[in-house]
Design a protein around this motif. Structure first.
Motif, PDB file in Angstrom:
ATOM      1  N   ALA A  23     -49.084  63.801 -28.214  1.00 44.01           N
ATOM      2  CA  ALA A  23     -47.606  63.616 -28.084  1.00 44.01           C
ATOM      3  C   ALA A  23     -47.286  62.200 -28.896  1.00 44.01           C
ATOM      4  N   LEU A  24     -47.890  61.265 -28.523  1.00 42.56           N
ATOM      5  CA  LEU A  24     -47.784  59.869 -29.114  1.00 42.56           C
ATOM      6  C   LEU A  24     -47.954  59.883 -30.624  1.00 42.56           C
ATOM      7  N   ARG A  25     -48.702  60.883 -31.248  1.00 40.68           N
ATOM      8  CA  ARG A  25     -49.070  61.021 -32.757  1.00 40.68           C
ATOM      9  C   ARG A  25     -48.146  61.856 -33.230  1.00 40.68           C
ATOM     10  N   HIS A  26     -47.080  62.577 -32.346  1.00 47.75           N
ATOM     11  CA  HIS A  26     -46.512  63.798 -32.862  1.00 47.75           C
ATOM     12  C   HIS A  26     -47.279  64.760 -33.627  1.00 47.75           C
ATOM     13  N   ASP A  27     -48.365  65.043 -33.124  1.00 45.48           N
ATOM     14  CA  ASP A  27     -49.299  66.145 -33.478  1.00 45.48           C
ATOM     15  C   ASP A  27     -48.870  67.400 -33.115  1.00 45.48           C
ATOM     16  N   ALA A  28     -48.232  68.159 -33.854  1.00 39.79           N
ATOM     17  CA  ALA A  28     -47.436  69.520 -33.293  1.00 39.79           C
ATOM     18  C   ALA A  28     -48.697  70.598 -33.253  1.00 39.79           C
ATOM     19  N   ALA A  29     -49.537  70.562 -34.150  1.00 37.94           N
ATOM     20  CA  ALA A  29     -50.649  71.777 -34.154  1.00 37.94           C
ATOM     21  C   ALA A  29     -51.351  71.346 -33.049  1.00 37.94           C
ATOM     22  N   THR A  30     -51.891  70.198 -32.766  1.00 30.77           N
ATOM     23  CA  THR A  30     -52.618  69.814 -31.641  1.00 30.77           C
ATOM     24  C   THR A  30     -52.018  70.125 -30.186  1.00 30.77           C
ATOM     25  N   LEU A  31     -50.795  69.861 -30.198  1.00 28.74           N
ATOM     26  CA  LEU A  31     -49.835  70.014 -29.039  1.00 28.74           C
ATOM     27  C   LEU A  31     -49.909  71.588 -28.416  1.00 28.74           C
ATOM     28  N   ARG A  32     -49.654  72.398 -29.687  1.00 32.20           N
ATOM     29  CA  ARG A  32     -49.419  73.871 -29.463  1.00 32.20           C
ATOM     30  C   ARG A  32     -50.825  74.271 -28.819  1.00 32.20           C
ATOM     31  N   ASP A  33     -52.122  73.843 -29.512  1.00 30.35           N
ATOM     32  CA  ASP A  33     -53.369  74.303 -28.952  1.00 30.35           C
ATOM     33  C   ASP A  33     -53.580  73.690 -27.746  1.00 30.35           C
ATOM     34  N   LEU A  34     -53.242  72.590 -27.264  1.00 28.76           N
ATOM     35  CA  LEU A  34     -53.372  71.999 -25.912  1.00 28.76           C
ATOM     36  C   LEU A  34     -52.545  72.699 -24.920  1.00 28.76           C
TER      37      LEU A  34
END
Length: 139
Positions: free
Chosen positions: A35-46
């Motif tokens: 979330a701090l990195r605004h990494d949407a793909a990783t956020l979806r996976d997590l």
């Protein structure tokens, strides 16, 4: 399920919950970093992995409640399970139960932290994209 089988199941699930709450904590920390990195793909996976972990933990919690209620009635508690164990196992299980409760509280705190961060990020993005309603309000 027989009494001994029910107690054995409760203890196996306790061990699994301790391990799985440790894994959930790692997922929540990863979610915060993403979330701090605004990494949407990783956020979806997590989000999927966190949801799956929580569903498994909740299923065991519900089973634990049913088993304890079946063994000791509606006021049943895990302490009653521990009281039936041999003394050497009793204290180890009490310590594990206490540790589990601490892990649950820790995961709840981390989840609230993550939710606050992502909510704040969303609100900021909305203001950037759409402006603030009261920016030029007359005084």
């Amino acid at each position: 399920m027989k009494r001994g089988e029910a107690i054995a199941r409760l203890l196996r699930d306790l061990i699994s919950d301790v391990a799985d709450y440790g894994a959930l904590r790692l997922l929540l920390d990863s979610q915060f970093d993403a979330a701090l990195r605004h990494d949407a793909a990783t956020l979806r996976d997590l989000a999927t992995r966190i949801s799956d972990a929580v569903q498994a933990l909740d299923a065991r919690r519900l089973l634990r409640a049913r088993l304890v209620t079946g063994l000791y009635g509606s006021d049943g508690r895990m302490e009653q399970v521990f009281a039936e164990l041999p003394e050497d196992n009793r204290e180890r299980c009490r310590a594990m139960w206490s540790g589990l409760q601490a892990r649950v509280a820790d995961c709840k705190r981390l989840n609230a932290r993550n939710c606050l961060l992502m909510t704040d990020q969303y609100e900021i993005m909305q203001r950037v994209l759409h402006g603030e309603d009261q920016t030029y309000a007359p005084t």
